[in-house]
Enzyme design. Structure first.
Site: not given
Length: 428
Positions: A205, A242, A283, A310, A335, A364-365, A386
């Protein structure tokens, strides 16, 4: 209103070089909408099912031709003629066609691609930007960018168990200023790492992924970078984590920093961190099905810091309702591909906000150049987003879209800043 005329799909690549689904929807008035679907590295066990081909001779089994065909051969013909502004009806038609609890027949990646592309087409037909089309006249709140600038866990190969260390520019006056602060700290952190002889390689990321001796070492480096960049930790720029604890949960214990820990011991560890660092948000501090543990940590720390679900909630209104009922967590990570449709995403956000939960919009990654989540964050006034480090086009695309939205809103734009984190009292 214009109706759906054509639905097409294709296999494209995401930011990690893996295939994903892109969908285009054309309306009978000539309007079009396009959306690409993201994909996660650390996925919750309760997420909707992403359809992959499983053919080892193509993309190492990760191809998405089945999902693409589901769009072209099944979903598209079913939706032709639907009023494009009837989002809930369209999404429900796809759920009925899929006829499973987890979208495992057509694939959440197929359904979501169509769901989002329909919204884009309808917003174009309405001559409105997506955030305004979805959020109406009250959509005006620019989110705090939660920038993942140091990576550990499954996003990196290092001794750091916590997956993401984020900065939150809570003291900025505008989104554009917050983005600048974040970028300056990011570049300063690179210099700090170089000075210490540490790796400046990047994780999925865009965050740095040095091999550090502990999680605290990562936090200390970020504090140092914030100060060197000329900002005050906690006052201007806060920290967030996270943990992705499900990734190191085995046989009822957390394998963390070389020790086997219980949920109670993990909670004690977080209490120490919260008292030592200006943390606004944690998170996934515990395993995704440890509901009792989540209640304990929320009771102990929930008045000081945001506790975000999450993997616990997977953007699922039913799991979220349980969390609200039991007092597990006090914020929802959003998400779109965890639940697999725009309607259900908006329902989850509405349920969270109605019950005093904060919401954080998330990438998402495995991302693409698609910027839908930037518009969504403003549409629902969630106040937090994020979407990675201020680097790599797949991440920066979202931040740049928020700059454009801030410009469109002009004087009506409001930056969430500190108000996004009402539980955070003062700087450390």
């Amino acid at each position: 209103m214009p109706s759906i005329d054509v639905v097409v799909a294709r296999e494209i690549l995401d930011s990690r070089g893996n295939p994903t689904v892109e969908v285009e929807v054309g309306l009978d008035d000539g309007s079009t909408g396009r959306a690409a679907v993201p994909s996660g590295a650390s996925t919750g066990a309760f997420e909707a099912i992403e359809l992959r081909d499983g053919d080892p001779n193509r993309y190492q089994g990760k191809g998405v031709e089945k999902a693409v065909l589901a769009v072209i051969e099944q979903i598209g013909p079913e939706l032709v003629g639907y009023d494009a502004t009837e989002q809930r009806l369209i999404d429900q038609a796809m759920f009925d066609l899929d006829a499973t609890d987890n979208k495992g027949s057509l694939g959440a990646n197929a359904i979501l691609g169509v769901s989002l592309a329909v919204a884009h087409a309808a917003s174009e037909a309405s001559d409105l930007p997506l955030f305004r089309y979805l959020g109406g006249p009250n959509a005006h709140l620019l989110p705090v960018p939660m920038m993942n600038i140091l990576n550990g866990g499954s996003h990196a190969d290092s001794n750091v168990d916590i997956q993401e260390f984020m900065i939150a520019p809570i003291g900025a006056e505008s989104f554009s200023e917050a983005l600048r602060w974040g970028a300056e700290v990011y570049h300063t952190l690179k210099k700090v790492l170089k000075t210490k002889g540490l790796s400046t390689g990047l994780g999925d990321e865009g965050g740095f992924a040095p091999n550090l001796e502990s999680n605290r070492a990562a936090l200390d480096l970020i504090i140092e970078a914030i100060k060197q960049a000329g900002y005050i930790p906690g006052e201007q720029i806060a920290l967030a984590l996270d943990v992705a604890a499900s990734e190191f949960y085995k046989d009822g214990k957390y394998e963390f920093e070389g020790k086997s820990r219980s949920a109670a011991e993990m909670t004690e560890y977080y209490e120490e961190l919260v008292s030592a660092y200006p943390l606004v948000s944690i998170e996934d501090p515990l395993y995704e099905d440890d509901w009792a543990g989540w209640k304990v940590i929320t009771d102990k720390l929930g008045d000081k810091v945001q506790i975000v679900g999450d993997d616990l909630f997977v953007t699922n209104p039913e799991r979220l309702a349980r969390g609200i009922e039991e007092g597990s967590a006090n914020a929802l990570l959003v998400k779109v591909n965890q639940i697999g449709s725009l309607t259900e995403t908006l329902d989850a956000v509405e349920l969270a906000q109605r019950n005093g939960f904060k919401c954080m919009m998330s990438h998402r990654s495995g991302e693409t150049e698609d910027v839908t989540i930037a518009d969504l964050a403003v549409a629902v006034n969630c106040g937090q987003i994020k979407t990675g480090a201020p680097a790599r086009s797949d991440r920066v695309a979202k931040y740049n879209q928020l700059l454009r939205i801030e410009e469109i809103l002009d004087d009506a734009a409001e930056y969430a800043g500190r108000s996004a984190f009402p539980r955070f009292r003062s700087a450390n």
